[in-house]
Scaffold this motif. Structure first.
Motif, PDB file in Angstrom:
ATOM      1  N   PHE A   1       0.830  -1.206   0.000  1.00 47.27           N
ATOM      2  CA  PHE A   1       0.000   0.000   0.000  1.00 47.27           C
ATOM      3  C   PHE A   1       0.866   1.258   0.000  1.00 47.27           C
ATOM      4  O   PHE A   1       0.675   2.163  -0.807  1.00 47.27           O
TER       5      PHE A   1
ATOM      6  N   LEU B   1      -5.803   2.301  -4.446  1.00 46.00           N
ATOM      7  CA  LEU B   1      -5.530   2.844  -3.109  1.00 46.00           C
ATOM      8  C   LEU B   1      -6.820   3.037  -2.315  1.00 46.00           C
ATOM      9  O   LEU B   1      -6.874   2.757  -1.115  1.00 46.00           O
TER      10      LEU B   1
ATOM     11  N   TRP C   1      -8.123  -0.262  -1.107  1.00 45.44           N
ATOM     12  CA  TRP C   1      -7.289  -0.748  -0.005  1.00 45.44           C
ATOM     13  C   TRP C   1      -7.587   0.016   1.289  1.00 45.44           C
ATOM     14  O   TRP C   1      -7.820  -0.575   2.344  1.00 45.44           O
TER      15      TRP C   1
ATOM     16  N   ALA D   1      -6.743  -5.687  -0.331  1.00 48.49           N
ATOM     17  CA  ALA D   1      -5.525  -5.489  -1.127  1.00 48.49           C
ATOM     18  C   ALA D   1      -5.885  -5.711  -2.600  1.00 48.49           C
ATOM     19  O   ALA D   1      -6.485  -6.725  -2.945  1.00 48.49           O
TER      20      ALA D   1
ATOM     21  N   LEU E   1      -4.019   2.715   5.596  1.00 49.31           N
ATOM     22  CA  LEU E   1      -4.646   1.405   5.746  1.00 49.31           C
ATOM     23  C   LEU E   1      -5.482   1.413   7.013  1.00 49.31           C
ATOM     24  O   LEU E   1      -5.045   1.958   8.023  1.00 49.31           O
TER      25      LEU E   1
ATOM     26  N   GLU F   1       4.500  -3.857   4.966  1.00 47.49           N
ATOM     27  CA  GLU F   1       4.285  -2.449   5.329  1.00 47.49           C
ATOM     28  C   GLU F   1       5.327  -1.993   6.342  1.00 47.49           C
ATOM     29  O   GLU F   1       5.874  -0.907   6.253  1.00 47.49           O
TER      30      GLU F   1
END
Lengths: 461, 79
Positions: free
Chosen positions: A90, A160, A163, A169, A250, A323
């Motif tokens: 992300f 994006l 997500w 995802a 996120l 991440e």
């Protein structure tokens, strides 16, 4: 000499490889735009700011014989690793989107713009994005529309939003749909509260509804002549997108920058011995490109970088771990790029002629690698025969370390706890034999009374 | 801070309503490729985006003047 199979859409030029040099041929079609950007110093300034990949002019004679005959040839530094948006985390996709917008805004200030908005024109140097298509830079004409808007939406904004707003995802979807996610496909998945923003309304909802309305209305009439978009309005659209994307996060990882607990089955002594085993490999082999397969949040990548690895590309299946790795190396500024990989289903060769986007195997050619606490996931969780798992790992680099946890290991026992043991060939002896059949075992070590064996191999003849 | 958010949300909701109610009445563009659709909306989107940007700027100035938000130069230093 071959053109890069992914470089064919723009008649302005094509990328080609010669020996291991990356060259870009500029054709007559792209001459005016390239010469304008080059002579105005726009390209050099973007390179100096780190927005654009470096370039040096070279004598067109180096590509003599190619058709059409190029009017200019430029050379670029070779990227450590070419990755695709469907392999990004992300934060990587977000960084690439913001990079694209920053570059577009920077160009607009200087009277230039980008001819498209494809995410494949952004690559990564470690965790830092860089734009790679010099021929996308064209002079801006006052009043012209943003031709890349839909592409920007499909390849940056929409994945994006999916997500950040829905916690889904987009990688598997993106991988199957190389042009990205269409607004009309995303819109039905968004809840009312996800739509309460000008950006989502303007760039996703309105686009999707107009598309549906148009399809419903039939195809008889010609589209209206395009109106003019003022530079101020163009900039406002870009700034609006930038502000919105910068604010996306996120849902479950708001504190990705904060410290995190490391969960694993090792004590500190064993861990430090394992780090030393990896550091020794790196010190002795001095790899330019190092792979950390099953990198988790990048502990061993950091060890490799500290020991002198030129660049690390890490792979993992867990987005949370990736991440953390992306945040960690963005913070440290070290050259480590964490990418999403399902070891039992790596990225295929795909796109036009099944060659436009290269497979993982074609790209995964490093100098050295480590695969720690990984092989049991391939061989037991995914039923891949042990010799094939060893084959796949050792094909990535001529030197490396593979860790083998035997059936007494707590993690392996966990994997086998709810299923019959159909793996009689999953033994340390078999593993060592498979590695020996494919290379020389340089060194092996068992950490304390550990159930895990670390094997360092060298498959060069 | 709260009033800024409230204003932003009110603006967004009004726009959402405007777009969703206006669309079914909009003249059909007949065949347009997907790229032209995004461009057909661009001028409208651009005009509203400009308005929002100016609005944000003024709101920021007012908030700074009232001491409710740091001045622009302080924000820039953070970056």
């Amino acid at each position: 000499m071959m053109f890069d199979p992914g470089s064919f859409r723009d008649p302005s030029g094509r990328v080609l490889m010669r020996d291991s040099r990356v060259l870009r041929a500029v054709f007559e079609h792209g001459r005016a735009a390239f010469e304008a950007a080059d002579s105005a110093g726009v390209l050099r300034r973007a390179i100096d700011k780190g927005l654009l990949l470096d370039m040096q002019p070279v004598d067109p004679a180096v590509v003599a014989g190619i058709v059409p005959t190029p009017v200019h040839v430029i050379e670029h530094p070779r990227l450590d690793f070419v990755s695709y948006p469907y392999e990004w985390t992300f934060s990587a996709l977000k960084a690439a989107a913001l990079h694209h917008l920053d570059f577009q805004l920077d160009l607009l200030e200087q009277g230039f713009t980008l001819s498209d908005a494809t995410a494949y024109n952004v690559q990564f140097n470690g965790p830092r994005p860089v734009f790679i298509d010099h021929l996308s830079v064209i002079p801006y004409e006052e009043g012209s529309l943003w031709t890349g808007q839909r592409q920007f939406g499909m390849q940056f904004l929409n994945p994006l939003v999916l997500w950040a707003k829905r916690g889904i995802a987009p990688n598997a979807w993106f991988r199957g749909s190389l042009e990205g996610i269409a607004p009309e496909d995303l819109e039905p998945l968004l809840r009312t509260r996800d739509k309460l923003s000008f950006t989502v309304m303007a760039h996703i909802v309105a686009q999707a509804r107009l598309q549906r309305a148009v399809v419903k209305a039939g195809f008889e009439n010609k589209p209206k002549a395009a109106a003019k978009l003022s530079k101020t309005a163009f900039k406002a659209i870009l700034v609006g997108l930038k502000d919105y994307i910068a604010g996306l996060n996120l849902p479950e990882t708001k504190s990705v920058w904060s410290d995190y607990a490391v969960h694993n089955s090792y004590d500190d002594t064993r861990r430090s011995a394992k780090h030393e085993f990896v550091a020794k490999l790196v010190r002795e082999e001095a790899p330019g490109l190092f792979f950390d397969v099953g990198c988790n949040s990048g502990d061993f990548s950091a060890t490799a970088l500290d020991a002198g690895a030129g660049a690390v590309v890490g792979f993992d299946f867990d987005f949370g771990a990736l991440e953390r790795a992306f945040a960690r190396f963005t913070k440290s500024g070290q050259k480590m790029l964490p990418l999403w990989l399902d070891a039992a289903n790596p990225s295929p060769a795909q796109g036009w002629a099944s060659a436009e986007r290269k497979s993982f195997g074609e790209r995964a050619k490093g100098d050295s690698m480590v695969a720690l606490a990984l092989i049991h996931h391939i061989a037991i969780s995914r039923n891949v025969p042990l010799d094939q798992a060893v084959d796949w790992l050792m094909a990535m680099a001529p030197t490396g370390i593979i860790e083998f946890p035997n059936k007494d290991d707590v993690m392996v026992r966990e994997l086998l706890s709810n299923r019959p043991d159909i793996f009689p060939d999953y033994t340390e002896e078999a593993f060592v034999a498979h590695v020996s059949a494919r290379g020389r075992i340089v060194e092996q070590t068992r950490l304390g009374d550990s159930t895990r064996l670390l094997v360092r191999y060298d498959s060069r003849t | 801070m709260h009033s800024a958010r409230l204003k932003q949300h009110t603006g967004n909701i009004l726009f959402a309503l405007a777009v969703t109610t206006a669309l079914p009445l909009a003249p059909a563009h007949a065949y347009l490729d997907a790229g032209s659709i995004s461009m057909a909306l661009q001028v409208t989107v651009g005009a509203i985006a400009s308005g929002l940007m100016i609005g944000k700027l003024y709101l920021h100035r007012i908030m700074s003047f009232l001491g409710l938000r740091k001045a622009a130069s302080d924000e820039a230093k953070k970056d």
